[in-house]
Design a protein around this motif. Structure first.
Motif, PDB file in Angstrom:
ATOM      1  N   LEU A   6     -30.187  24.693 -54.439  1.00 24.47           N
ATOM      2  CA  LEU A   6     -31.272  23.748 -54.197  1.00 24.47           C
ATOM      3  C   LEU A   6     -31.431  22.785 -55.374  1.00 24.47           C
ATOM      4  O   LEU A   6     -31.680  21.595 -55.193  1.00 24.47           O
ATOM      5  N   GLU A  64     -32.607  20.322 -42.400  1.00 20.49           N
ATOM      6  CA  GLU A  64     -32.870  21.732 -42.721  1.00 20.49           C
ATOM      7  C   GLU A  64     -32.899  21.947 -44.238  1.00 20.49           C
ATOM      8  O   GLU A  64     -33.778  22.639 -44.763  1.00 20.49           O
ATOM      9  N   ASN A  68     -36.080  22.953 -46.695  1.00 22.77           N
ATOM     10  CA  ASN A  68     -36.069  24.046 -47.669  1.00 22.77           C
ATOM     11  C   ASN A  68     -36.570  23.583 -49.032  1.00 22.77           C
ATOM     12  O   ASN A  68     -37.329  24.281 -49.706  1.00 22.77           O
ATOM     13  N   GLU A  71     -40.317  23.298 -48.809  1.00 20.93           N
ATOM     14  CA  GLU A  71     -40.963  24.613 -48.809  1.00 20.93           C
ATOM     15  C   GLU A  71     -40.959  25.262 -50.185  1.00 20.93           C
ATOM     16  O   GLU A  71     -41.894  25.975 -50.564  1.00 20.93           O
ATOM     17  N   GLU A  72     -39.900  25.011 -50.953  1.00 26.27           N
ATOM     18  CA  GLU A  72     -39.787  25.599 -52.285  1.00 26.27           C
ATOM     19  C   GLU A  72     -40.541  24.807 -53.350  1.00 26.27           C
ATOM     20  O   GLU A  72     -40.546  25.189 -54.516  1.00 26.27           O
TER      21      GLU A  72
END
Length: 211
Positions: A6, A64, A68, A71-72
């Motif tokens: 990420l 997607e 992520n 969300e992180e």
């Protein structure tokens, strides 16, 4: 998805998508468009620069991955307040192409730390200048004088070329510029090429470079 992956993707986005300045609650923030983030992850540049990241081949996979990251907490969603640079927090946790997002993640800090260390070393070096060996101090003094002399030379040359242009503007219109690229955004050696140029052709060259 692993945190290291990420971070690689976040670093890629920080470096390869346009980021604007915005204001949220009187605080300056970095804002980017969801559409540009999707396009960046779907581009060949992503596969070239982020080989160890998550492979992305289409828009769905890009959305997607970007979800992520949201969300992180790498960035948060926001919405524009009118047609201005002011934004408001958006409680929605869904990543969309139409949305705007503000960065929380600041990227790798190694360059900032390295820059701070180099600045500190440079300051200490000049503070300890009286302790330098005489030959080194003497060499630095001559280099300083050389730099000052070069600046004075450029200023003198600028005055000379202006006087020459004014004289030739009336005597040989449209006038001649000595070193026409002297103050243009070009390399050092290119600044002194050509030696002279007629005024009209100089203007045309500048326009062509800007275009």
């Amino acid at each position: 998805m692993e945190e290291t992956q990420l971070k690689r993707i976040a670093n890629f986005l920080l470096s390869n998508i346009p980021i604007g300045d915005g204001v949220i609650n009187e605080k300056r923030v970095k804002v980017f468009s969801g559409k540009l983030a999707v396009e960046a992850l779907c581009s060949p540049l992503y596969l070239q620069k982020c080989k160890k990241g998550v492979p992305i081949t289409n828009e769905k996979e890009a959305l997607e991955v970007l979800s992520n990251l949201l969300e992180e907490g790498f960035y948060v969603k926001c919405k524009r307040s009118g047609n201005t640079r002011y934004f408001e927090p958006d409680v929605s946790r869904e990543f969309t192409k139409e949305g705007f997002y503000t960065w929380v993640y600041e990227g790798s800090q190694w360059m900032t730390i390295l820059g701070g260390v180099l600045l500190l070393l440079l300051a200490m070096t000049f503070v300890m200048f009286p302790l330098w060996p005489y030959t080194v101090r003497n060499g630095v003094w001559y280099l300083g004088m050389l730099a000052v002399g070069f600046i004075v030379f450029i200023m003198f040359l600028g005055v000379v070329r202006l006087i020459l242009f004014v004289i030739t503007f009336f005597a040989l219109p449209p006038g001649i510029w000595l070193f026409p690229n002297l103050f243009e955004d070009v390399g050092f050696f290119e600044s002194f090429v050509p030696l002279y140029e007629w005024h009209n052709s100089s203007v045309e060259n500048v326009k062509s470079k800007r275009e």
